[in-house]
Write an enzyme that holds these catalytic residues in place. Structure first.
Site, PDB file in Angstrom:
ATOM      1  N   SER A  57     -39.887  -8.974 -16.269  1.00 47.56           N
ATOM      2  CA  SER A  57     -38.870  -8.847 -17.381  1.00 47.56           C
ATOM      3  C   SER A  57     -39.656  -7.650 -18.109  1.00 47.56           C
ATOM      4  CB  SER A  57     -40.408 -10.327 -18.367  1.00 47.56           C
ATOM      5  OG  SER A  57     -40.104  -9.875 -19.836  1.00 47.56           O
ATOM      6  N   HIS A  58     -40.884  -7.921 -19.288  1.00 49.37           N
ATOM      7  CA  HIS A  58     -41.082  -6.217 -20.191  1.00 49.37           C
ATOM      8  C   HIS A  58     -41.474  -4.980 -19.770  1.00 49.37           C
ATOM      9  CE1 HIS A  58     -43.052  -9.467 -21.259  1.00 49.37           C
ATOM     10  NE2 HIS A  58     -44.084  -9.188 -21.774  1.00 49.37           N
TER      11      HIS A  58
ATOM     12  N   ASP B 168     -34.655  -6.889 -23.094  1.00 48.87           N
ATOM     13  CA  ASP B 168     -36.016  -6.237 -22.303  1.00 48.87           C
ATOM     14  C   ASP B 168     -35.163  -5.962 -20.443  1.00 48.87           C
ATOM     15  OD1 ASP B 168     -35.141  -9.207 -21.538  1.00 48.87           O
ATOM     16  OD2 ASP B 168     -37.503  -9.444 -21.341  1.00 48.87           O
TER      17      ASP B 168
ATOM     18  N   ASP C 268     -35.472  -8.281 -18.203  1.00 46.73           N
ATOM     19  CA  ASP C 268     -34.292  -8.993 -17.163  1.00 46.73           C
ATOM     20  C   ASP C 268     -33.701  -9.166 -18.432  1.00 46.73           C
ATOM     21  OD1 ASP C 268     -36.510  -9.793 -18.357  1.00 46.73           O
ATOM     22  OD2 ASP C 268     -36.502 -11.945 -17.160  1.00 46.73           O
TER      23      ASP C 268
ATOM     24  N   ASP D 290     -33.329 -11.518 -21.264  1.00 46.31           N
ATOM     25  CA  ASP D 290     -34.001 -12.618 -21.794  1.00 46.31           C
ATOM     26  C   ASP D 290     -34.348 -12.195 -23.717  1.00 46.31           C
ATOM     27  OD1 ASP D 290     -36.402 -12.277 -20.805  1.00 46.31           O
ATOM     28  OD2 ASP D 290     -36.316 -14.054 -20.261  1.00 46.31           O
ATOM     29  N   ARG D 291     -34.735 -11.318 -23.325  1.00 48.42           N
ATOM     30  CA  ARG D 291     -34.937 -10.765 -24.841  1.00 48.42           C
ATOM     31  C   ARG D 291     -34.228 -10.259 -26.297  1.00 48.42           C
ATOM     32  NH1 ARG D 291     -41.896  -9.360 -24.752  1.00 48.42           N
ATOM     33  NH2 ARG D 291     -42.805 -12.059 -23.415  1.00 48.42           N
TER      34      ARG D 291
ATOM     35  N   LYS E  60     -33.903 -17.921 -22.053  1.00 53.39           N
ATOM     36  CA  LYS E  60     -33.927 -17.378 -23.252  1.00 53.39           C
ATOM     37  C   LYS E  60     -32.563 -16.178 -22.604  1.00 53.39           C
ATOM     38  CE  LYS E  60     -37.599 -14.782 -23.579  1.00 53.39           C
ATOM     39  NZ  LYS E  60     -38.733 -15.061 -22.702  1.00 53.39           N
TER      40      LYS E  60
HETATM   41  C1  G1P Z   1     -45.179 -13.680 -22.885  1.00 50.96           C
HETATM   42  C2  G1P Z   1     -45.133 -13.841 -24.651  1.00 50.96           C
HETATM   43  C3  G1P Z   1     -43.209 -15.676 -24.644  1.00 50.96           C
HETATM   44  C4  G1P Z   1     -42.921 -15.176 -23.309  1.00 50.96           C
HETATM   45  C5  G1P Z   1     -44.066 -14.276 -22.023  1.00 50.96           C
HETATM   46  C6  G1P Z   1     -42.057 -14.745 -21.041  1.00 50.96           C
HETATM   47  O1  G1P Z   1     -45.913 -14.595 -22.777  1.00 50.96           O
HETATM   48  O2  G1P Z   1     -46.053 -14.717 -25.230  1.00 50.96           O
HETATM   49  O3  G1P Z   1     -43.418 -16.141 -25.237  1.00 50.96           O
HETATM   50  O4  G1P Z   1     -42.606 -16.383 -22.982  1.00 50.96           O
HETATM   51  O5  G1P Z   1     -43.915 -13.874 -22.742  1.00 50.96           O
HETATM   52  O6  G1P Z   1     -41.174 -13.797 -21.840  1.00 50.96           O
HETATM   53  P1  G1P Z   1     -47.451 -13.875 -22.856  1.00 50.96           P
HETATM   54  O7  G1P Z   1     -47.680 -13.157 -22.194  1.00 50.96           O
HETATM   55  O8  G1P Z   1     -48.108 -14.713 -24.204  1.00 50.96           O
HETATM   56  O9  G1P Z   1     -48.664 -15.868 -21.906  1.00 50.96           O
HETATM   57 ZN    ZN Z   2     -38.021 -10.762 -20.155  1.00 48.18          ZN
END
Ligand code: G1P
Ligand code: ZN
Length: 544
Positions: free
Chosen positions: A113-114, A278, A280, A282-283, A377
């Site tokens: 992800s990010h 982000d 990937d 999705d954000r 998302k």
């Molecule tokens: C974090 C975000 C959560 C999201 C997840 C994946 O998870 O807080 O809302 O679904 O990334 O993108 P966390 O690190 O808080 O467990």
């Molecule tokens: Zn992501």
């Protein structure tokens, strides 16, 4: 076919987190590490023989190597067909779209992800089921169980395939379709939104937009949709070239990490709308000229304006938000007379609600919004949603938000993250606060009365599964909340997330600076959990 069985021994650290398994690239590069996890996924699934698997990732370092390994293991384990994004690329929402569209059995998404990428950065892998959404907890639990006992895995002894060539190939009897990563997704977007209205908006003289792809996966998607299909100029997308290390950046669309975009939107002569996605895809973060829309407000505003969007004009069945997300969407749901669900953090909890048509829109405070169009998302979808609202309402982003607050009141909201704190300190802090919770009920803290204090537990209304220990909540009788939880996605020590919310409906107090408005609760949270004292941190690593 040349299937070989490789002897292996289990790793003890392969428990999937909030969104799959995320580790340093160097951890994934250990012999058999990725293979063990992939075999554990396949063992957790039933009847994979002859089925179709989708594979794609966000393009970060190790994406291609991992794709080749997974293809060879999928062939060895009996999949008949694989659909793979060209060069191993698929944004997370596109992967979800493709799993659904081609009725695949499931998909493997390669992404952290990010989180930063590159040889010293992070890598990640997760499994999505046939509805296109992240595997539910019973599957992730079973994957984890398998990782602890695995003694061998299956792989075919074949050369790498060409991930570059669009079209069909075959690998040890498994057919593989390499597809354009963008077109199916772009097609879906045209079905949801009024592209003609958005085109007219974009071509109007006083309109400008800036989309920051942060050198991650959404560059090609944004260029195809915003520029080729909607006519936005080339300057509307910045950092649009995907790089395996994301340009050494941290592709998290928030006020801290999307600094270049923030400087543009808060600089002189800013564009009408700014947005970022982000790693990937999705954000999303939505900005107006000199204006930041909190993700919680964004979800509420999207819900309140959904009737303006072709795909949602018949109405919403419900709204779902994660527990730490502000309660702003609840007020919209109440007014619309629709269901509102509060789920644990993580997109996987929305799947059942979407499948059962108990929710149409979903969102999280962590810059995630989506709908029943897929089961992840979706960053660009959110940007198109906002563009469609702007096209219909012909007002600025700030005006739309201000009107929303006038009608519904404002949920002031902030999240303070303390990253990479020693795990034992973080766990002690949480368990001590939890032990203290019962005695807080009825007390006055920061001038307000605590009405409940608990560790959030969720019962899924569709399958009645129960998820406990989802975060410590301290709720006040005026709607304010202090929430603490430990991240399930971090890869270094522990990340403590502190979520603060307060509701305001006095028209004269709707435009305060967020941190100032929430100051008493922020101080109370520190006092209750002894954050500064125990961690030695005098301020959060990131404030969103
Ligand atoms: C974090 C975000 C959560 C999201 C997840 C994946 O998870 O807080 O809302 O679904 O990334 O993108 P966390 O690190 O808080 O467990
Ligand atoms: Zn992501």
């Amino acid at each position: 076919m040349a299937t070989v069985t490789i002897a292996t021994s289990p790793f003890d650290d392969q428990r999937p987190g909030t969104s799959g398994l995320r580790k340093k690239v160097t951890v994934f590069q250990q012999a058999h590490y990725l293979e063990n996890f992939v075999q554990s996924i396949f063992h957790a699934l039933e009847n994979i023989q002859g089925k179709t698997l989708v594979i794609g990732g966000d393009g970060r370092f190790y994406n291609e190597q991992a794709t080749q390994i997974i293809l060879k293991m999928a062939a060895a384990n009996g999949f008949a067909h694989a659909i793979v994004g060209q060069n191993g690329l698929l944004s997370t929402p596109a992967a979800s779209c493709i799993i659904r569209k081609y009725k695949a059995f499931g998909g493997i998404i390669l992404s952290a992800s990010h989180n930063p990428a590159g040889p010293d950065g992070d890598f990640g892998i997760k499994y999505n089921v046939s509805n296109g959404g992240p595997a539910p907890e019973n599957i992730t639990d079973s994957i984890f169980t398998n990782t602890k006992t695995l003694t061998s895995y299956l792989i075919v002894d074949e050369d790498d395939i060409s991930l570059e060539t669009i079209g069909s190939q075959s690998l040890a009897g498994m057919s593989i379709d390499i597809i354009d990563p963008v077109s199916d997704y772009a097609e879906l977007m045209t079905e949801l939104f009024d592209f003609e209205a958005i085109k007219t908006l974009i071509s109007s003289n006083d309109f400008r937009m800036c989309f920051d792809a942060m050198h991650a996966i959404t560059g090609p998607y944004a260029k195809e949709i915003l520029q080729n299909r909607l006519g936005a100029p080339a300057s509307s997308v910045i950092n649009g070239e995907p790089l395996t290390d994301f340009g050494n950046g941290h592709p998290d669309p928030n006020l801290t990490y999307a600094k270049q975009l923030v400087d543009i939107m808060f600089g002189s002569n800013p564009p009408t709308i700014g947005a970022a996605s982000d790693g990937d895809g999705d954000r999303n973060m939505i900005l107006g000229a000199n204006f930041f829309v909190t993700p919680s407000d964004s979800l509420a505003i999207m819900a309140a304006n959904a009737h303006l969007i072709p795909a949602y004009k018949e109405g919403l069945s419900g709204i779902a938000r994660s527990m730490p997300t502000s309660q702003a969407p609840d007020r919209v749901a109440e007014k619309l007379g629709i269901e509102c669900h509060e789920t644990p953090t993580g997109w996987k909890f929305f799947g059942n609600l979407l499948d059962a048509n108990r929710a149409t829109l979903c969102g999280e405070e962590s810059f995630g919004t989506g709908s029943n169009h897929i089961r992840e998302k979706d960053g660009l979808w959110a940007v198109l949603f906002w563009l469609n609202i702007l096209a219909e309402r012909q007002q600025s982003v700030a005006e739309i938000v201000a009107e929303h607050w006038q009608i519904y009141g404002r949920n002031y909201y902030t999240r303070h993250d303390y990253e990479a704190i020693p795990t034992d300190i973080a766990q002690q802090l949480m368990s001590d606060l939890e032990a203290k919770q019962p005695e807080l009920i009825g007390k006055i803290i920061a001038g307000q009365t605590v009405s409940y204090a608990d560790n959030f537990s969720y019962t899924d209304p569709v399958d009645n599964s129960i998820s406990n220990h989802q975060g410590l909540r301290i709720g006040f009788d005026n709607g304010a909340r202090i929430i603490l939880r430990l991240s399930g996605t971090g890869t270094e020590g522990a990340t403590l997330r502190v979520y603060i919310e307060a509701y305001e409906d006095n028209a004269d107090k709707l435009h305060q600076e967020t941190q100032t408005a929430l100051k008493p609760l922020i101080l109370a949270a520190d006092d209750l959990a002894q954050i500064t004292l125990r961690t030695g941190r005098t301020e959060p690593t990131v404030i969103t």
